[in-house]
Design an enzyme around this catalytic site. Structure first.
Site, PDB file in Angstrom:
ATOM      1  N   GLY A  11     -41.178 -30.330 -23.766  1.00  0.00           N
ATOM      2  CA  GLY A  11     -39.725 -30.337 -23.815  1.00  0.00           C
ATOM      3  C   GLY A  11     -39.182 -31.410 -24.744  1.00  0.00           C
ATOM      4  O   GLY A  11     -39.936 -32.176 -25.352  1.00  0.00           O
ATOM      5  N   LEU A  13     -37.519 -34.273 -24.245  1.00  0.00           N
ATOM      6  CA  LEU A  13     -37.835 -35.658 -23.905  1.00  0.00           C
ATOM      7  C   LEU A  13     -39.344 -35.897 -23.924  1.00  0.00           C
ATOM      8  O   LEU A  13     -39.811 -36.898 -24.467  1.00  0.00           O
ATOM      9  CB  LEU A  13     -37.251 -36.006 -22.538  1.00  0.00           C
ATOM     10  CG  LEU A  13     -37.451 -37.427 -22.063  1.00  0.00           C
ATOM     11  CD1 LEU A  13     -36.879 -38.429 -23.069  1.00  0.00           C
ATOM     12  CD2 LEU A  13     -36.815 -37.607 -20.689  1.00  0.00           C
ATOM     13  N   TYR A 118     -29.214 -25.732  -9.496  1.00  0.00           N
ATOM     14  CA  TYR A 118     -29.952 -26.672 -10.333  1.00  0.00           C
ATOM     15  C   TYR A 118     -29.791 -28.100  -9.806  1.00  0.00           C
ATOM     16  O   TYR A 118     -30.774 -28.814  -9.594  1.00  0.00           O
ATOM     17  CB  TYR A 118     -29.483 -26.570 -11.784  1.00  0.00           C
ATOM     18  CG  TYR A 118     -30.025 -27.663 -12.673  1.00  0.00           C
ATOM     19  CD1 TYR A 118     -31.392 -27.759 -12.924  1.00  0.00           C
ATOM     20  CD2 TYR A 118     -29.185 -28.600 -13.255  1.00  0.00           C
ATOM     21  CE1 TYR A 118     -31.898 -28.769 -13.732  1.00  0.00           C
ATOM     22  CE2 TYR A 118     -29.685 -29.604 -14.068  1.00  0.00           C
ATOM     23  CZ  TYR A 118     -31.038 -29.687 -14.296  1.00  0.00           C
ATOM     24  OH  TYR A 118     -31.533 -30.685 -15.092  1.00  0.00           O
ATOM     25  N   LYS A 122     -32.774 -30.516  -8.203  1.00  0.00           N
ATOM     26  CA  LYS A 122     -33.146 -31.815  -8.759  1.00  0.00           C
ATOM     27  C   LYS A 122     -32.963 -32.919  -7.713  1.00  0.00           C
ATOM     28  O   LYS A 122     -33.769 -33.851  -7.640  1.00  0.00           O
ATOM     29  CB  LYS A 122     -32.325 -32.119 -10.014  1.00  0.00           C
ATOM     30  CG  LYS A 122     -32.672 -31.218 -11.202  1.00  0.00           C
ATOM     31  CD  LYS A 122     -34.107 -31.378 -11.669  1.00  0.00           C
ATOM     32  CE  LYS A 122     -34.303 -32.650 -12.451  1.00  0.00           C
ATOM     33  NZ  LYS A 122     -35.682 -32.801 -12.962  1.00  0.00           N
TER      34      LYS A 122
END
Length: 184
Positions: A11, A13, A118, A122
């Site tokens: 990804g 990051l 989402y 998280k």
């Protein structure tokens, strides 16, 4: 030699973090929803720190498949923490754990109140962390790798339309990666 392991290394990051001193595992190399694969990867590398970037971040798709969102973002994180042993875990989270109604920037002591699958998934990932962990919440991640708001805007032709009910600060992936190295 101290080893830092990065999950989600494919990804935005994760790609910025991976380098000579950091072992990166992308989704093809490590499915965080598979506890046996997680344990095997962590045992193979014996990291002293894990920067857990692996996540399902497609907000609209998470709404359509809440079970998958929880499996990846919460259970995947629990798998990392349970296999980590003495390794320090840095969990990459999101501003979506908040409801977005505060007119000022959120701080660490603000109470989470996710308004989306989402955000809830998280936050459940945050709850899976142990004492040897840190949470880093970010928003609007953008950089030179992967899909992000900057790429979307540059790829559009004609008039642009944006939501007007969200506030956030763009986070440059390379800048965040540099700061994350302070943790390990």
């Amino acid at each position: 030699m101290a080893v830092t392991l990065v999950t989600g290394a494919g990804g935005q990051l994760g790609r910025e973090l991976t380098g000579a001193d950091i072992v990166g595992l992308d989704h093809a190399a490590l499915d965080v929803t598979d506890p046996d694969a997680v344990r095997a990867a962590i045992d193979a590398h014996s990291p002293t720190a894990i920067i857990h970037c692996a996540a399902w971040t497609a907000v609209d798709e998470c709404e359509a498949d809440p079970a998958r969102a929880l499996r990846v973002n919460a259970e995947g994180t629990r798998n990392i923490v349970e296999a980590a042993g003495d390794a320090y875990v840095v969990y990459i989270s999101t501003d979506y754990v908040f409801d977005g109604t505060k007119p000022d920037p959120y701080v660490e002591t603000d109470a989470p109140n996710p308004q989306s699958v989402y955000g809830a998934s998280k936050l459940a990932g945050e709850a899976a962390l142990g004492e040897a962990s840190a949470v880093v919440r970010t928003s609007w991640l953008c950089g030179r790798h992967g899909h992000n708001i900057v790429e979307t805007i540059l790829g559009r032709s004609g008039p642009l339309a944006f939501v007007t009910d969200q506030r956030a600060h763009a986070t440059h992936a390379a800048d965040l990666a540099q700061k994350l190295r302070w943790f390990v």
